[in-house]
Structures are given as structure tokens and as C-alpha cells.
Design a protein around this motif. Structure first.
Motif, PDB file in Angstrom:
ATOM      1  N   THR A   1       2.446 101.918  17.055  1.00 12.70           N
ATOM      2  CA  THR A   1       2.051 100.523  16.829  1.00 12.70           C
ATOM      3  C   THR A   1       3.178  99.784  16.117  1.00 12.70           C
ATOM      4  OG1 THR A   1      -0.189 101.377  16.503  1.00 12.70           O
ATOM      5  CG2 THR A   1       0.198  99.056  16.007  1.00 12.70           C
ATOM      6  N   GLU A   2       3.617  98.697  16.702  1.00 13.83           N
ATOM      7  CA  GLU A   2       4.757  97.955  16.159  1.00 13.83           C
ATOM      8  C   GLU A   2       4.346  96.917  15.134  1.00 13.83           C
ATOM      9  OE1 GLU A   2       8.041  94.786  17.814  1.00 13.83           O
ATOM     10  OE2 GLU A   2       7.441  96.449  19.120  1.00 13.83           O
ATOM     11  N   LEU A   3       3.277  96.173  15.433  1.00 11.58           N
ATOM     12  CA  LEU A   3       2.826  95.089  14.562  1.00 11.58           C
ATOM     13  C   LEU A   3       1.466  95.443  13.982  1.00 11.58           C
ATOM     14  CD1 LEU A   3       2.982  92.225  13.396  1.00 11.58           C
ATOM     15  CD2 LEU A   3       2.105  91.367  15.588  1.00 11.58           C
ATOM     16  N   ILE A   4       1.395  95.559  12.656  1.00 10.18           N
ATOM     17  CA  ILE A   4       0.156  95.906  11.961  1.00 10.18           C
ATOM     18  C   ILE A   4      -0.153  94.788  10.980  1.00 10.18           C
ATOM     19  CG2 ILE A   4      -1.019  97.598  10.500  1.00 10.18           C
ATOM     20  CD1 ILE A   4       1.025  99.679  11.549  1.00 10.18           C
ATOM     21  N   PHE A   5      -1.349  94.234  11.044  1.00 14.56           N
ATOM     22  CA  PHE A   5      -1.694  93.107  10.179  1.00 14.56           C
ATOM     23  C   PHE A   5      -3.105  93.255   9.633  1.00 14.56           C
ATOM     24  CE2 PHE A   5      -3.600  91.826  14.136  1.00 14.56           C
ATOM     25  CZ  PHE A   5      -4.643  90.972  13.806  1.00 14.56           C
ATOM     26  N   LEU A   6      -3.438  92.386   8.696  1.00 15.90           N
ATOM     27  CA  LEU A   6      -4.781  92.344   8.121  1.00 15.90           C
ATOM     28  C   LEU A   6      -4.995  90.996   7.466  1.00 15.90           C
ATOM     29  CD1 LEU A   6      -4.222  92.640   4.841  1.00 15.90           C
ATOM     30  CD2 LEU A   6      -4.056  95.054   5.401  1.00 15.90           C
ATOM     31  N   SER A   7      -6.240  90.702   7.144  1.00  9.28           N
ATOM     32  CA  SER A   7      -6.602  89.503   6.400  1.00  9.28           C
ATOM     33  C   SER A   7      -7.260  89.935   5.103  1.00  9.28           C
ATOM     34  CB  SER A   7      -7.576  88.629   7.206  1.00  9.28           C
ATOM     35  OG  SER A   7      -6.990  88.217   8.419  1.00  9.28           O
ATOM     36  N   ALA A   8      -6.757  89.440   3.988  1.00  7.18           N
ATOM     37  CA  ALA A   8      -7.306  89.792   2.672  1.00  7.18           C
ATOM     38  C   ALA A   8      -8.402  88.800   2.295  1.00  7.18           C
ATOM     39  CB  ALA A   8      -6.209  89.771   1.621  1.00  7.18           C
ATOM     40  N   GLY A   9      -9.468  89.304   1.688  1.00  9.89           N
ATOM     41  CA  GLY A   9     -10.594  88.456   1.339  1.00  9.89           C
ATOM     42  C   GLY A   9     -10.325  87.467   0.224  1.00  9.89           C
ATOM     43  N   SER A  10      -9.242  87.678  -0.533  1.00  7.82           N
ATOM     44  CA  SER A  10      -8.889  86.796  -1.644  1.00  7.82           C
ATOM     45  C   SER A  10      -7.457  87.096  -2.056  1.00  7.82           C
ATOM     46  CB  SER A  10      -9.835  87.016  -2.835  1.00  7.82           C
ATOM     47  OG  SER A  10      -9.621  88.317  -3.385  1.00  7.82           O
ATOM     48  N   GLU A  11      -6.921  86.243  -2.923  1.00  8.25           N
ATOM     49  CA  GLU A  11      -5.573  86.491  -3.449  1.00  8.25           C
ATOM     50  C   GLU A  11      -5.563  87.776  -4.283  1.00  8.25           C
ATOM     51  OE1 GLU A  11      -2.958  84.932  -2.633  1.00  8.25           O
ATOM     52  OE2 GLU A  11      -3.791  83.144  -1.657  1.00  8.25           O
ATOM     53  N   GLU A  12      -6.664  88.030  -4.988  1.00  8.18           N
ATOM     54  CA  GLU A  12      -6.762  89.249  -5.796  1.00  8.18           C
ATOM     55  C   GLU A  12      -6.696  90.490  -4.914  1.00  8.18           C
ATOM     56  OE1 GLU A  12      -9.783  91.119  -9.158  1.00  8.18           O
ATOM     57  OE2 GLU A  12     -10.598  89.853  -7.563  1.00  8.18           O
ATOM     58  N   ILE A  13      -7.430  90.480  -3.822  1.00  9.64           N
ATOM     59  CA  ILE A  13      -7.418  91.614  -2.900  1.00  9.64           C
ATOM     60  C   ILE A  13      -6.059  91.734  -2.225  1.00  9.64           C
ATOM     61  CG2 ILE A  13      -8.452  92.532  -0.784  1.00  9.64           C
ATOM     62  CD1 ILE A  13     -11.097  91.234  -1.694  1.00  9.64           C
ATOM     63  N   ALA A  14      -5.419  90.596  -1.960  1.00 13.05           N
ATOM     64  CA  ALA A  14      -4.097  90.625  -1.325  1.00 13.05           C
ATOM     65  C   ALA A  14      -3.093  91.410  -2.160  1.00 13.05           C
ATOM     66  CB  ALA A  14      -3.598  89.202  -1.089  1.00 13.05           C
ATOM     67  N   ARG A  15      -3.267  91.398  -3.473  1.00 15.31           N
ATOM     68  CA  ARG A  15      -2.330  92.141  -4.334  1.00 15.31           C
ATOM     69  C   ARG A  15      -2.414  93.649  -4.088  1.00 15.31           C
ATOM     70  NH1 ARG A  15      -3.540  87.834  -7.987  1.00 15.31           N
ATOM     71  NH2 ARG A  15      -5.273  88.935  -8.975  1.00 15.31           N
ATOM     72  N   VAL A  16      -3.596  94.129  -3.687  1.00 20.42           N
ATOM     73  CA  VAL A  16      -3.730  95.547  -3.333  1.00 20.42           C
ATOM     74  C   VAL A  16      -2.862  95.853  -2.116  1.00 20.42           C
ATOM     75  CG1 VAL A  16      -5.323  97.337  -2.534  1.00 20.42           C
ATOM     76  CG2 VAL A  16      -6.064  95.701  -4.280  1.00 20.42           C
ATOM     77  N   TYR A  17      -2.891  94.969  -1.136  1.00 19.93           N
ATOM     78  CA  TYR A  17      -2.136  95.195   0.086  1.00 19.93           C
ATOM     79  C   TYR A  17      -0.630  95.027  -0.119  1.00 19.93           C
ATOM     80  CZ  TYR A  17      -6.804  94.944   2.098  1.00 19.93           C
ATOM     81  OH  TYR A  17      -8.128  95.165   2.373  1.00 19.93           O
ATOM     82  N   LEU A  18      -0.249  94.218  -1.078  1.00 20.11           N
ATOM     83  CA  LEU A  18       1.176  94.105  -1.405  1.00 20.11           C
ATOM     84  C   LEU A  18       1.746  95.457  -1.824  1.00 20.11           C
ATOM     85  CD1 LEU A  18       1.259  90.739  -3.407  1.00 20.11           C
ATOM     86  CD2 LEU A  18       2.364  91.168  -1.205  1.00 20.11           C
TER      87      LEU A  18
END
Length: 278
Positions: free
Chosen positions: A241-258
Motif C-alpha cells: 500500500t503506497e498511500l495510507i491515510f486517516l481522519s482524526a476525531g479531534s486535534e487531541e486525537i491527531a497528536r496520537v497519530y503524529l
């Protein structure tokens, strides 16, 4: 580069529902209607539309959703269809503006370094497969009922109470999609407490979306969400898989994915009727 990226995302968003749903067009929108039981899909902008969705299009799609007993749900990428945001709000919809994030493969860490709880990939040939799928769904149900990253009281007991027996068709669908590479499901579990976190990925060709990453509130702040996400990303990369993406439920949750190597590239909009306060 971003235009090509957003075009690839649009093709993915359009392809995933068509695998298990019919498509009905309402002006600049397409409403995906599932044939049979399963996840109720949404309406989103038509890829071939020459004009952005209008208020009349949104109202027509909502009327059809109500007629079918479906959630009045709409999803789109703001950078691709910016005109839909004010239209949705004028229709009385509440819009979640979720960070849209793409993986930088060079920044993907080893999942084993993120948590002390092992994460395993579900095997459709395992005799425990049905129980594991049910556990994955129960973990998600409990976790999303208490959204966010804060610790809470709900744990294994609440998960067990939320477990529902899956029908044969649902299990067969899960097995087929995992076997042919369209889906990956994982659980983070211990022998003592069972499943504590879960997640899944949907794949079309060389593009995949990670979704449903969830940890029981009582098990949060242990790196489980990051470990689940990294495991899914690792499996997807191994599958080409070349392109892997997601949508974070909030800015707080986005920090986990960072922490896992994801970087924000835009905004995913998710709209539903605004809550009515009595």
C-alpha cells in the motif's frame, strides 16, 4: 502534488462504498445505500459533478435517508469541495472538521516500541475469528461512547456486556475482505484482560484508510491507539500500500497519530443533524 493526492483520495472514497452499496444521485451528491445489513453509508460529493452540491441537493438526500431509515450523514474533503461546508451548515447540519492525515512511511515506528500490550492481526482461518471480530466491535462501541483520549472507568466488563453475536453473512463478509486484502483488523489484548484496543483498515489498490482505532477508557494512556495504528500501517505497507491515510476525531486525537508518522494534509468534514436541546 496535493491535487494528485486529493484526487486519489476521492477515487478511494467513491470506491469503498460501491463495494457493498448501491449509488443514488441527487444533483451534486451521491448517496450510498447498502444492500442488506451492515455499516450504513453516507452521501458525499459526486466525482463527476460539474457544480458543487446545492442546498436542494442536501435536502433531497436527507429526505431519502429519512425515508430509508438511514442516518442523515454526509462526508467530504474540504479542500476538494470547499463550497459544501456553508451549504451543510445552512441546512442545519453540524459539521465535524477532522484533521485529515497521511502517513510518512519514513516516520513509521516499530509498533512494539509504543505499548507493552501486544497487537495481533486477525486471521480469518483462526477458530477464534468470530469471537475476535465480536470483541473488536465491542471495544469500539464502548470506546466511542466515551470519545477522546482521557482515561475512564469503562473497561473489560463493559466490553463484554457490549459483545453481540454476529450473523453468518457478516462473518463471511469479514473473512472474504480480509482474505483478499481489502480489510485488515487488529486487536491489542492481554491474557488477563482480553481485548483492550482495536482498529481496522480498508484498502482499495494501493490506497488504504485506517479507521475505528479505539481503546477502552480504562486502558487509555498506555500507547494502545498508537500501537494499533502503527501495526495496521505496517501491515498495509508490507502488502504494497503506497498511500495510507486517516481522519482524526479531534486535534487531541491527531497528536496520537503524529507519534506514528502521520502528517496533516487537509480537513475531512463529517456532517449530521445538529443536536436539538430541549
Amino acid at each position: 502534488m496535493h491535487k494528485d493526492l486529493f484526487d486519489r483520495l476521492e477515487r478511494f472514497y467513491d470506491a469503498v462504498p460501491r463495494d457493498g452499496a448501491g449509488a443514488e444521485e441527487y444533483g451534486g451528491l451521491v448517496l450510498f445505500v447498502r444492500d442488506g445489513a451492515g455499516f450504513p453509508f453516507y452521501a458525499r460529493p459526486r466525482r463527476d459533478a460539474t457544480e458543487p452540491p446545492s442546498l436542494a441537493d442536501v435536502n433531497a438526500a436527507r429526505e431519502r435517508q429519512r425515508e430509508l431509515g438511514l442516518p442523515e450523514a454526509f462526508e467530504w474533503v474540504h479542500e476538494t469541495t470547499p463550497a459544501l461546508l456553508p451549504v451543510a451548515r445552512s441546512a442545519g447540519l453540524s459539521v465535524l472538521e477532522a484533521p485529515l492525515m497521511v502517513l510518512d512511511p519514513a516516520a513509521l515506528p516499530d509498533p512494539a516500541t509504543l505499548s507493552d500490550v501486544p497487537v495481533r492481526v486477525l486471521d480469518p482461518e483462526s477458530p477464534d475469528f468470530a469471537a475476535e471480530v465480536a470483541a473488536r466491535r465491542a471495544v469500539a462501541a464502548v470506546a466511542f461512547a466515551a470519545a477522546g483520549t482521557a482515561r475512564g472507568d469503562a473497561g473489560p466488563a463493559e466490553r463484554d456486556a457490549a459483545i453481540m453475536e454476529l450473523d453468518v453473512a457478516a462473518l463471511d463478509e469479514e473473512r472474504v475482505r480480509i482474505a483478499d486484502g481489502r480489510r485488515i483488523s487488529v486487536l491489542a489484548a492481554t491474557p488477563a484482560d482480553g481485548a483492550l484496543a482495536s482498529g481496522m483498515a480498508m484498502r482499495v489498490g494501493d490506497v488504504a484508510e485506517i479507521a475505528g482505532v479505539a481503546a477502552l477508557p480504562a486502558a487509555r494512556r498506555r500507547g494502545l491507539g498508537a500501537a494499533v495504528t502503527a501495526t495496521l500501517a505496517q501491515e498495509l505497507r508490507a502488502a504494497g500500500t503506497e498511500l495510507i491515510f486517516l481522519s482524526a476525531g479531534s486535534e487531541e486525537i491527531a497528536r496520537v497519530y503524529l507519534r506514528v508518522g502521520f502528517r496533516r494534509i487537509g480537513t475531512a468534514c463529517i456532517a449530521e443533524p445538529a443536536a436539538v436541546i430541549a
